[in-house]
Enzyme design. Sequence first.
Site, PDB file in Angstrom:
ATOM      1  N   LYS A 277     107.687  -2.583  15.452  1.00 20.31           N
ATOM      2  CA  LYS A 277     109.034  -2.793  15.998  1.00 20.31           C
ATOM      3  C   LYS A 277     109.767  -3.872  15.213  1.00 20.31           C
ATOM      4  O   LYS A 277     109.125  -4.738  14.617  1.00 20.31           O
ATOM      5  CB  LYS A 277     108.920  -3.251  17.462  1.00 20.31           C
ATOM      6  CG  LYS A 277     108.496  -2.186  18.448  1.00 20.31           C
ATOM      7  CD  LYS A 277     108.412  -2.758  19.851  1.00 20.31           C
ATOM      8  CE  LYS A 277     107.940  -1.719  20.857  1.00 20.31           C
ATOM      9  NZ  LYS A 277     108.860  -0.594  21.045  1.00 20.31           N
ATOM     10  N   ARG A 351     102.392   6.857  26.306  1.00 19.20           N
ATOM     11  CA  ARG A 351     102.028   8.218  26.705  1.00 19.20           C
ATOM     12  C   ARG A 351     100.581   8.524  26.330  1.00 19.20           C
ATOM     13  O   ARG A 351      99.921   9.334  26.987  1.00 19.20           O
ATOM     14  CB  ARG A 351     103.010   9.221  26.092  1.00 19.20           C
ATOM     15  CG  ARG A 351     103.072   9.167  24.589  1.00 19.20           C
ATOM     16  CD  ARG A 351     104.345   9.787  24.036  1.00 19.20           C
ATOM     17  NE  ARG A 351     105.507   8.903  24.202  1.00 19.20           N
ATOM     18  CZ  ARG A 351     106.743   9.204  23.817  1.00 19.20           C
ATOM     19  NH1 ARG A 351     106.998  10.361  23.241  1.00 19.20           N
ATOM     20  NH2 ARG A 351     107.724   8.352  23.998  1.00 19.20           N
TER      21      ARG A 351
HETATM   22  N1  BES Z   1     107.256   0.083  25.284  1.00 17.54           N
HETATM   23  C1  BES Z   1     108.111   0.950  24.576  1.00 17.54           C
HETATM   24  C2  BES Z   1     109.296   1.401  25.394  1.00 17.54           C
HETATM   25  C3  BES Z   1     110.427   0.428  25.517  1.00 17.54           C
HETATM   26  C4  BES Z   1     111.371   0.335  24.515  1.00 17.54           C
HETATM   27  C5  BES Z   1     110.573  -0.323  26.637  1.00 17.54           C
HETATM   28  C6  BES Z   1     112.422  -0.522  24.652  1.00 17.54           C
HETATM   29  C7  BES Z   1     111.631  -1.176  26.764  1.00 17.54           C
HETATM   30  C8  BES Z   1     112.562  -1.273  25.778  1.00 17.54           C
HETATM   31  C9  BES Z   1     107.367   2.212  24.142  1.00 17.54           C
HETATM   32  O1  BES Z   1     106.035   2.071  23.892  1.00 17.54           O
HETATM   33  C10 BES Z   1     108.019   2.641  22.866  1.00 17.54           C
HETATM   34  O2  BES Z   1     107.984   1.896  21.936  1.00 17.54           O
HETATM   35  N2  BES Z   1     108.610   3.830  22.858  1.00 17.54           N
HETATM   36  C11 BES Z   1     109.287   4.321  21.720  1.00 17.54           C
HETATM   37  C12 BES Z   1     108.994   5.792  21.620  1.00 17.54           C
HETATM   38  C13 BES Z   1     109.489   6.399  20.347  1.00 17.54           C
HETATM   39  C14 BES Z   1     108.699   5.901  19.179  1.00 17.54           C
HETATM   40  C15 BES Z   1     109.382   7.892  20.485  1.00 17.54           C
HETATM   41  C16 BES Z   1     110.780   4.075  21.897  1.00 17.54           C
HETATM   42  O3  BES Z   1     111.283   4.278  22.998  1.00 17.54           O
HETATM   43  O4  BES Z   1     111.402   3.629  20.966  1.00 17.54           O
HETATM   44 ZN    ZN Z   2     105.639   1.408  21.926  1.00 16.88          ZN
END
Ligand code: BES
Ligand code: ZN
Length: 496
Positions: A277, A351
């Site tokens: 990230k 997931r």
């Molecule tokens: N923990 C994150 C989801 C999240 C993102 C929560 C922003 C709160 C704020 C999750 O594990 C994630 O990173 N999801 C990705 C999925 C994507 C790579 C398909 C996302 O939402 O960017």
């Molecule tokens: Zn994630």
Amino acid sequence: MQIKLGTKPYAAMQTDALVSYLFEETDPVQGRIAEIDQAANGLLRKLSKSGELTGKTLEMTLIHAPAGLKAARLLLVGAGKREQFNGATLRKIAGAALRYLKGRSVKNFVFLVRENEATEESAQAIAEGALAADFETDKYKTDKKNDKSIDSVSLAGYSDAARAAGEKGLARGCVIADAQNFTRDLVNEPSNKLTPRILAERAEAMAREAGLAVEILDEKRIAELKMGALLSVAQGSVEPPRVMVVTYTPANPKPGAPVIGLVGKAVTFDTGGISIKPAEGMEKMKYDMAGGATMLGVMRALAALKPSVKVICVVPSTENMPGGKAQKPGDIQTAMSGKTIEVLNTDAEGRLILADGVHYAKQLGATHLVDAATLTGAIVVALANVNVGVFGSDQPFTDKLLASSKAVGEKMWHMPMDDEYREFIKGSFADIQNIGSGKGGGAITGAMFIKEFTGDSPWIHLDIAGTAWNDEAKPWLAKGPTGVALRTLVHLVMSY
Ligand code: BES
Ligand code: ZN
Ligand code: ZN
């Protein structure tokens, strides 16, 4: 903080503040408020005429040394339009009043319910609102000399005939709010203070104290069970994963009754893994275990409320780190169910761990599944911090949950799960892939992925990524963890 039912008439109660509320209408000085006004020689009507006292939602009017009352202060809170008033408003009023008075170094106050509102539901809402509002996120601040705290809250306006109902509502409200604050305390912990191992210890201690059965699966056991999806996320971290299993069994289980499986995502820190990230805002990813913490909080409440159905809570927990052994985009993993998964993005890890979580909950006997997870940024785009995203495979079960969310005043929005979305996660080199193939609908593809592991069981997925954390304080709640969905889930289980 203590919260109890007062015994004296409100005017005779010696307290730092008497709190009540009034509606936004042509004449907001009515009923009990008119009674106070008379004792105070018409002061409230005067304020209303001058436009200072209007009843607008959460308007605060503080009067010092009010005539006719033993209280040192009178706080009137705006309740908005009478037609829109409900338990959710009352909860916010009680919470906002508490935080307003706490900020002014008040130590105790009396909350006076309006005429005809001395019910069990009112008492519960006030207890929930006040206790949640009292929670602060200053655990790691060392300078406590300016700390303010409320010692006690008393409820007034309950006649002798209404006392029993009031006491019952207060007791239930305290159980639920304490559980919600237990959840919020876990979510507030930074990842160095709450690894999967520490979370498991906290879950175990909670379960023992509450009288719930608990089993903690360590990395060895997790490997024996072949939870390949969870292990694939955990392999990038030096911290080993854990799976918490907390079970509530009713004293007289009804034959044929459903067994509810509550599965919560508990990624104690989500860096994204190799699909790392951006640095900005990454600190917030300590709350990526909010789904798991919520389910543990629900179990804590259920232990006291004793529903008549069996509930199995499964919380898979890991860090998502880009260590040298981390999984890489393109890696193919085999989940506990036997399905193969192409991991196209290591940041879609929630997931993965839920795939094994829901499968295991089914194996343990759950007939109906609910999962809660901070799963996607896409749900934040769709619903912001206002509504929880609700996905369901079974209409009656989903309707039941939505009814519970309405009843407890937690906003949730039903999202679509049409078959067309299944195409998005069809795998090229394995059974399925862990992200959609670039056609939008990110929150839905996340849900679709989890659904693959639920078989025929009625299942609901709650995406709480937008709602589990308040970026700004609200008048009735501190900045940070909200404990969202806990009240809805407790209501859902209790409704069986
Ligand atoms: N923990 C994150 C989801 C999240 C993102 C929560 C922003 C709160 C704020 C999750 O594990 C994630 O990173 N999801 C990705 C999925 C994507 C790579 C398909 C996302 O939402 O960017
Ligand atoms: Zn994630
Ligand atoms: Zn995550």
